[in-house]
Design a protein around this motif. Structure first.
Motif, PDB file in Angstrom:
ATOM      1  N   MET A 322      85.672  52.705 -49.324  1.00  0.00           N
ATOM      2  CA  MET A 322      85.008  51.622 -50.049  1.00  0.00           C
ATOM      3  C   MET A 322      84.960  51.912 -51.544  1.00  0.00           C
ATOM      4  N   LEU A 323      84.699  53.169 -51.905  1.00  0.00           N
ATOM      5  CA  LEU A 323      84.643  53.535 -53.321  1.00  0.00           C
ATOM      6  C   LEU A 323      86.008  53.386 -53.981  1.00  0.00           C
ATOM      7  N   LEU A 324      87.077  53.815 -53.307  1.00  0.00           N
ATOM      8  CA  LEU A 324      88.419  53.650 -53.854  1.00  0.00           C
ATOM      9  C   LEU A 324      88.778  52.186 -54.026  1.00  0.00           C
ATOM     10  N   ALA A 325      88.422  51.364 -53.060  1.00  0.00           N
ATOM     11  CA  ALA A 325      88.741  49.944 -53.155  1.00  0.00           C
ATOM     12  C   ALA A 325      88.001  49.285 -54.317  1.00  0.00           C
ATOM     13  N   LEU A 326      86.741  49.673 -54.558  1.00  0.00           N
ATOM     14  CA  LEU A 326      85.961  49.056 -55.626  1.00  0.00           C
ATOM     15  C   LEU A 326      86.334  49.600 -56.998  1.00  0.00           C
ATOM     16  N   ALA A 327      86.578  50.922 -57.077  1.00  0.00           N
ATOM     17  CA  ALA A 327      86.824  51.545 -58.379  1.00  0.00           C
ATOM     18  C   ALA A 327      88.267  51.432 -58.835  1.00  0.00           C
ATOM     19  N   LEU A 328      89.216  51.443 -57.907  1.00  0.00           N
ATOM     20  CA  LEU A 328      90.632  51.474 -58.268  1.00  0.00           C
ATOM     21  C   LEU A 328      91.379  50.271 -57.710  1.00  0.00           C
ATOM     22  N   GLY A 329      90.716  49.129 -57.657  1.00  0.00           N
ATOM     23  CA  GLY A 329      91.350  47.950 -57.079  1.00  0.00           C
ATOM     24  C   GLY A 329      92.604  47.514 -57.806  1.00  0.00           C
ATOM     25  N   GLY A 330      92.512  47.360 -59.133  1.00  0.00           N
ATOM     26  CA  GLY A 330      93.674  46.921 -59.909  1.00  0.00           C
ATOM     27  C   GLY A 330      94.816  47.910 -59.868  1.00  0.00           C
ATOM     28  N   PRO A 331      94.595  49.194 -60.220  1.00  0.00           N
ATOM     29  CA  PRO A 331      95.687  50.164 -60.109  1.00  0.00           C
ATOM     30  C   PRO A 331      96.243  50.299 -58.693  1.00  0.00           C
ATOM     31  N   LEU A 332      95.391  50.136 -57.699  1.00  0.00           N
ATOM     32  CA  LEU A 332      95.868  50.263 -56.322  1.00  0.00           C
ATOM     33  C   LEU A 332      96.904  49.201 -56.009  1.00  0.00           C
ATOM     34  N   VAL A 333      96.642  47.978 -56.444  1.00  0.00           N
ATOM     35  CA  VAL A 333      97.604  46.901 -56.204  1.00  0.00           C
ATOM     36  C   VAL A 333      98.919  47.181 -56.918  1.00  0.00           C
ATOM     37  N   SER A 334      98.846  47.644 -58.181  1.00  0.00           N
ATOM     38  CA  SER A 334     100.062  47.937 -58.943  1.00  0.00           C
ATOM     39  C   SER A 334     100.846  49.087 -58.325  1.00  0.00           C
ATOM     40  N   LEU A 335     100.144  50.144 -57.922  1.00  0.00           N
ATOM     41  CA  LEU A 335     100.815  51.306 -57.361  1.00  0.00           C
ATOM     42  C   LEU A 335     101.442  51.005 -55.995  1.00  0.00           C
ATOM     43  N   LEU A 336     100.768  50.227 -55.183  1.00  0.00           N
ATOM     44  CA  LEU A 336     101.349  49.871 -53.894  1.00  0.00           C
ATOM     45  C   LEU A 336     102.576  48.983 -54.059  1.00  0.00           C
ATOM     46  N   GLY A 337     102.547  48.130 -55.089  1.00  0.00           N
ATOM     47  CA  GLY A 337     103.713  47.299 -55.335  1.00  0.00           C
ATOM     48  C   GLY A 337     104.926  48.097 -55.779  1.00  0.00           C
ATOM     49  N   ALA A 338     104.699  49.246 -56.433  1.00  0.00           N
ATOM     50  CA  ALA A 338     105.803  50.087 -56.907  1.00  0.00           C
ATOM     51  C   ALA A 338     106.033  51.291 -56.004  1.00  0.00           C
ATOM     52  N   PHE A 339     105.407  51.341 -54.845  1.00  0.00           N
ATOM     53  CA  PHE A 339     105.544  52.495 -53.957  1.00  0.00           C
ATOM     54  C   PHE A 339     107.001  52.645 -53.530  1.00  0.00           C
ATOM     55  N   PRO A 340     107.579  53.857 -53.596  1.00  0.00           N
ATOM     56  CA  PRO A 340     109.007  54.031 -53.286  1.00  0.00           C
ATOM     57  C   PRO A 340     109.345  53.603 -51.860  1.00  0.00           C
ATOM     58  N   ALA A 341     110.330  52.743 -51.743  1.00  0.00           N
ATOM     59  CA  ALA A 341     110.733  52.229 -50.428  1.00  0.00           C
ATOM     60  C   ALA A 341     111.232  53.328 -49.493  1.00  0.00           C
ATOM     61  N   PRO A 342     111.971  54.348 -49.955  1.00  0.00           N
ATOM     62  CA  PRO A 342     112.408  55.393 -49.013  1.00  0.00           C
ATOM     63  C   PRO A 342     111.262  56.148 -48.354  1.00  0.00           C
ATOM     64  N   LEU A 343     110.204  56.461 -49.128  1.00  0.00           N
ATOM     65  CA  LEU A 343     109.061  57.162 -48.542  1.00  0.00           C
ATOM     66  C   LEU A 343     108.315  56.268 -47.563  1.00  0.00           C
ATOM     67  N   LEU A 344     108.123  54.997 -47.936  1.00  0.00           N
ATOM     68  CA  LEU A 344     107.470  54.077 -47.016  1.00  0.00           C
ATOM     69  C   LEU A 344     108.305  53.893 -45.755  1.00  0.00           C
ATOM     70  N   GLY A 345     109.621  53.875 -45.904  1.00  0.00           N
ATOM     71  CA  GLY A 345     110.486  53.750 -44.747  1.00  0.00           C
ATOM     72  C   GLY A 345     110.350  54.929 -43.794  1.00  0.00           C
ATOM     73  N   VAL A 346     110.254  56.140 -44.321  1.00  0.00           N
ATOM     74  CA  VAL A 346     110.083  57.316 -43.470  1.00  0.00           C
ATOM     75  C   VAL A 346     108.734  57.261 -42.758  1.00  0.00           C
ATOM     76  N   MET A 347     107.686  56.845 -43.462  1.00  0.00           N
ATOM     77  CA  MET A 347     106.372  56.753 -42.844  1.00  0.00           C
ATOM     78  C   MET A 347     106.365  55.721 -41.723  1.00  0.00           C
TER      79      MET A 347
END
Length: 478
Positions: A322-347
């Motif tokens: 909950m704290l991460l969602a409230l404190a880092l909401g904007g950066p979280l959206v930006s970082l998830l949008g740029a998350f490397p596709a190869p790493l996400l694919g392996v996960m």
């Protein structure tokens, strides 16, 4: 006066009676709280990238569900994504409205079933072979989606990831890391490690592209049912909710109660309380952007294997989310949008493999059950999930399940169970899905028992077991 020392002590006593002790927060409890992130992180990332959920509300509500679970039971009751709904949402591209509707429909059915002993009857009506076949087919679909992400072109990524050789090198390194951590049997949170590396690479990609990371507030709740029509409701029910229902009743209610009775008997985790919890949290959260969630036996085993023993572990985890969602909401959206596709694919690849591992046990369940399970898996993989579930049930009925059900009904065993209420229901269609225990096996080795290294019900449904060294096979990593 009420604001004096006596008033403060009385207020403290009232708070203690309202929120009973859930244990002392220690490094062991903190470590255990991270045990199930290997399932949570890939499905959250994959579903968010597919447009099925918004990441900030999904993370916030998952934390709120953890807190509610920690207050309800003094046990490390995990909060996992509903795997069938998440896998269908990622593989078949469900919209956020359809994902929310699927979670609400499944939870409403579980809540109604949990109000009576009918939850156990549904668990007996659906053959294990059909559930395992659906898990096998959905797991393979999710693994194929992960492989497609690894091979996909990413023109806006960092220069090393824009070439096929770079993408395969990153994916191969991540793949070897996960396999090595699993083989070593160490308690290495590989999903958390891959996520941290991915966030660093995403931050580097944003800096390379000159895109600023804006610390803007993002609402932790949004109305997820806007523009819902009949087509959304039909697809959510047939493709996601109905296929999810047997997995939720088996793994998130029946199996988790068997396991909790062994690991935390003082917590008094009952099927009715778990079913009501699954129903209420999703009916409350899904309309406001929550990812459909449930309690799972595998997650409970993972958190226990990593050191969690009391409810304070999930209280800590929920507060952090909950704290991460409230404190880092904007950066979280930006970082998830740029998350490397190869790493996400392996996960996602390993998440699919973990989901499909239940199908491996079909070979030991007898020829009839293996045939039904493989037919279900093939229909699920090639057609829609709802069609695969229906094909599997028809195959089970045609393979003798209908005759056994009619025989039990004719003999009166089913009606006798309905009259008794609390007794264990008779095995209707599941009679031939599991072989008899070998000679000399312990008493808990037969289906439905509660004995075993983790739980017999957990083993029947393809849940991972702890290794000899204490770390869990599968869920502790990815």
């Amino acid at each position: 006066p009420p604001w004096g020392l006596e008033g403060l002590l009385q207020a403290r006593l009232r708070m203690v009676s309202l929120f009973p002790s859930r244990g002392r927060l220690s490094l062991r409890e903190v470590s255990g709280s991270l045990g199930d992130l290997g399932t949570f992180i890939p499905l959250l990332l994959g579903l968010a990238r597919a447009g099925g959920v918004e990441p900030v509300p999904a993370l916030f509500w998952a934390g709120a569900f953890n807190v509610l679970g920690g207050l309800t039971w003094d046990a490390p009751m995990c909060v996992q994504p509903m795997k069938t709904i998440a896998a269908v949402g990622i593989a078949e591209g469900l919209s956020s409205q359809q994902v929310a509707l699927a979670g609400m429909m499944t939870s409403a059915m579980v809540l109604l079933l949990g109000a009576s002993s009918a939850i156990l009857l549904v668990a007996r009506l659906v053959p294990d072979a059909v559930v395992r076949g659906m898990q096998l087919g959905l797991g393979m679909s999710l693994a194929l989606k992960g492989c497609a992400l690894i091979a996909a072109d990413t023109p806006h990524a960092l220069p090393p990831l824009q070439t096929a050789a770079g993408r395969y090198a990153v994916a191969g390194t991540a793949l070897c890391f996960v396999l090595a951590s699993r083989h070593a049997g160490e308690r290495v949170p590989s999903a958390l490690t891959l996520f941290s590396v991915g966030v660093l690479l995403a931050a580097g990609q944003l800096a390379y592209a000159g895109e600023p990371v804006r610390f803007r507030p993002v609402a932790p709740a949004l109305w997820a049912l806007s523009g819902v029509d009949g087509t959304d409701a039909t697809r959510a029910l047939l493709d996601a909710a109905l296929p999810q229902l047997p997995l939720t009743t088996l793994n998130s209610v029946v199996s988790v109660c068997h396991l909790a009775k062994q690991l935390a008997p003082e917590a008094k985790v009952t099927p009715r309380s778990v079913a009501c919890s699954v129903g209420l949290i999703n009916l409350l959260g899904c309309p406001f952007g929550a990812m459909p969630c449930c309690h799972g036996a595998g997650g409970l085993a993972a958190q226990h294997a990593f050191g969690a023993r009391r409810g304070v572990s999930v209280l800590f985890l929920g507060g952090c989310k909950m704290l991460l969602a409230l404190a880092l909401g904007g950066p979280l959206v930006s970082l998830l949008g740029a998350f490397p596709a190869p790493l996400l694919g392996v996960m996602l690849l390993f998440s699919g493999v973990e989901l499909a591992r239940a199908g491996v046990r079909l070979a030991a369940a007898g020829e009839e059950a293996a045939t039904v399970g493989l037919v279900t898996a093939a229909a699920t993989l090639s057609l829609r999930t709802g069609v695969g579930c229906a094909v599997g049930l028809l195959a089970a009925l045609a393979s003798g399940g209908l005759g056994r059900a009619c025989k039990l009904l004719w003999q009166g065993e089913l009606l006798q169970w309905l009259r008794e209420g609390d007794a264990e229901p008779p095995p209707l269609l599941r009679a031939s899905s599991a072989p008899p225990p070998p000679a000399g096996a312990p008493a808990g080795a037969a289906g439905g028992g509660a004995a075993g290294s983790v739980s017999t019900a957990e083993a029947e449904r393809g849940e991972p077991r702890p290794r000899a060294g204490g770390a869990e096979e599968g869920t502790g990593t990815v």
